[in-house]
Design an enzyme around this catalytic site. Sequence first.
Site, PDB file in Angstrom:
ATOM      1  N   CYS A  54       5.788 -24.376 -12.282  1.00 39.52           N
ATOM      2  CA  CYS A  54       4.724 -24.265 -13.296  1.00 39.52           C
ATOM      3  C   CYS A  54       5.332 -23.680 -14.573  1.00 39.52           C
ATOM      4  O   CYS A  54       4.774 -22.784 -15.190  1.00 39.52           O
ATOM      5  CB  CYS A  54       3.561 -23.424 -12.788  1.00 39.52           C
ATOM      6  SG  CYS A  54       3.985 -21.746 -12.281  1.00 39.52           S
ATOM      7  N   GLY A  67      -1.175 -20.673  -0.343  1.00 40.66           N
ATOM      8  CA  GLY A  67      -1.565 -21.736   0.570  1.00 40.66           C
ATOM      9  C   GLY A  67      -2.445 -22.818  -0.006  1.00 40.66           C
ATOM     10  O   GLY A  67      -2.929 -23.681   0.728  1.00 40.66           O
TER      11      GLY A  67
END
Length: 216
Positions: free
Chosen positions: A146, A30
Site C-alpha cells: 500500500c 485477516g
Amino acid sequence: IIQGQASQLVPLLLSPEPGARVLDCCAAPGLKTTHIAELMGDSGEIVALDIHEKRVRAVEALAQSLGYLSIKAVKGDARIYKEARPFDAALLDVPCSGLGVLAHNPERKWRLSPKELSTFPPLQYAIIENAAKLVRVGGVIVYSTCTTARAENEGVIKRFLSENKSWTLEHPETFVAPSLINKEGFFKTFPMEPAVDNGGHLDGFFGARLRRRGQM
C-alpha cells in the site's frame, strides 16, 4: 467487513482455485485472508502467517466470527518460514512505508525518515525470496503493497525476476480492470475518487502477479 476499494482488488489478483492450498504471508488482521476464503468458497486450505502472536489470534478471531473453516492461522516469520508440502499460491501483502494510505494516517508523512524508508526493500525482498521456495511449479505469487514508492514496488519485483529466472510476470488484466494495469504489467492505483461517487476513496496500491515456470 469494511475494506478499502483498492485493498479489495488484491485478492482478486490472486484468484486461487477452489480447493487450492494458499499461503497468506503477513496476514493480520485477516481482511484479505477472509476475502480469499470467500473467493475459494471456504474450500482448500489457507495458511495465514504472521510474526506476532497477538495478530495471529486476531486472524483466528475474524475467521471464526465469519464462520470460515479453511483458514489456519500460524505464528511464523515469512522470511524463514518452511513447509515440506508446497503451496499452489501465495499472497505477499508485505510490510511497507504506507505512502499510498496517508489519507488514513496523515501524521505518518511527518514521522517517516529516509533511514526508515530504506529498511523496507530488503525486508520485502527477503519475504518474496523465501515464499518463492514454498510455491509449486506452475503456482502463483501475488506481491502487494500500500505504497507508491518504486523502490518497494517495481524495484523489488525487478530484482526478484532478474535473480529468479524460473519466475515470470503475468499480465493481470483477466483479474482486474485493464485501466488499473500500467505498461510494465503491474497493478497500480493512486489516491483518487472512486469511479462511482459513493463517498469512498481509492488508495495507492501496487500489485504484481508472478508465476513459477517449469514442468508440472
